[in-house]
Design an enzyme around this catalytic site. Structure first.
Site, short mmCIF file in Angstrom:
data_model
loop_
_atom_site.label_atom_id
_atom_site.label_comp_id
_atom_site.label_asym_id
_atom_site.label_seq_id
_atom_site.Cartn_x
_atom_site.Cartn_y
_atom_site.Cartn_z
N ASN A 236 40.52 30.49 41.10
CA ASN A 236 39.29 30.64 42.22
C ASN A 236 37.81 30.78 41.23
O ASN A 236 37.06 31.47 41.84
CB ASN A 236 39.47 31.92 42.92
CG ASN A 236 40.79 31.98 43.65
OD1 ASN A 236 41.11 30.90 44.13
ND2 ASN A 236 41.61 33.13 43.40
N ARG A 237 37.90 30.49 40.18
CA ARG A 237 36.49 30.30 39.40
C ARG A 237 36.20 31.53 39.09
O ARG A 237 34.80 31.85 38.60
CB ARG A 237 35.44 29.44 40.12
CG ARG A 237 35.68 28.03 40.50
CD ARG A 237 35.86 27.22 39.06
NE ARG A 237 36.18 25.78 39.19
CZ ARG A 237 37.03 25.14 39.12
NH1 ARG A 237 38.37 25.90 39.12
NH2 ARG A 237 37.06 23.83 39.18
N LEU A 238 37.06 32.46 38.90
CA LEU A 238 36.52 33.81 38.67
C LEU A 238 37.18 34.05 37.35
O LEU A 238 37.89 35.06 36.88
CB LEU A 238 37.11 35.05 39.48
CG LEU A 238 36.61 35.03 41.22
CD1 LEU A 238 37.58 36.13 41.98
CD2 LEU A 238 35.30 35.11 40.97
N LYS B 134 40.21 21.44 39.03
CA LYS B 134 41.26 21.80 38.40
C LYS B 134 41.48 23.51 38.43
O LYS B 134 40.38 24.27 38.41
CB LYS B 134 41.23 21.64 36.79
CG LYS B 134 42.23 22.12 36.18
CD LYS B 134 42.22 21.75 34.43
CE LYS B 134 43.33 22.27 33.63
NZ LYS B 134 43.07 21.89 32.23
#
Length: 213
Positions: A190-192, A9
């Site tokens: 971006n999972r940041l 997601k």
């Protein structure tokens, strides 16, 4: 074995930046909680309580937050339950909230202590009669022979207390979790993700740090 590697997601609903947050961790929790109340469906006060059991293993379970303020976070349980005994023996606990619609979670490290008898009494008195009886009937975490056994105990208790005041059992009451560290997690692309940690200082101010995702 079911492969979940394609479960993904993208998080893009909000951001958590140092120039927009309060100096106080409880104030930010307050802000987030009421935003969750406005947008989430279901029990926004559901939280996971993690403790170290008497067997040395960590254990987590979902309970309901019933009150919070600058002092801490209150929930109620049977003190003789597995959870209650574990917390009384090892009061360092962790509680966490996850609000998926907002793509947010909060992780709180704290020290748990029993609430006063007055606080526990006041909350117990506010509960529906069925919940009061359930707290008395259930020897929480104990092995029982069947569901029928529990239902029969409830039926007998209903007859016994019919028309009389139902008082809080001494082994049932609240825990206040006094926070020492609160981490706020906001999902980002971006999972940041944004991770802001508040740590309580000796002067009771909060030290704020950004953590790498």
């Amino acid at each position: 074995m079911k492969d979940l590697s394609d479960y993904r997601k993208s998080y893009d609903k909000s951001e958590l930046l140092e120039n927009t947050i309060p100096d106080d961790a409880i104030q930010l929790f307050h802000n987030w909680f009421y935003e969750a109340e406005e947008q989430e469906n279901g029990e926004v006060n559901a939280m996971t309580v993690s403790s170290i059991g008497l067997d040395g293993f960590p254990k987590s379970r979902v309970v309901l937050l019933k009150k919070f303020n600058e002092e801490g976070f209150i929930f109620y349980t049977n003190y003789n339950s597995e959870k209650g005994k574990a917390i009384l023996q090892h009061p360092n606990v962790c509680i966490s909230f996850f609000w998926p619609i907002l793509e947010r979670q909060v992780i709180i490290k704290g020290i748990a202590e029993k609430t006063s008898g007055t606080i526990s009494d006041n909350y117990f008195d506010s509960r529906p009669e069925g919940s009061k009886l359930g707290a008395i009937v259930s020897n929480q975490s104990e092995v029982i022979p069947s569901r029928a056994f529990l239902d029969e105990k409830l039926k007998n208790l209903e007859k016994e207390v019919s028309g009389s005041e139902i008082k809080r059992p001494e082994n049932w009451g609240g825990f206040l979790v006094k926070p020492v560290e609160v981490e706020f997690w906001q999902g980002r692309a971006n999972r940041l993700h944004d991770r802001i940690r508040y740590k309580l200082e000796e002067d009771f101010s909060w030290k704020i740090d950004r953590l790498s995702p």
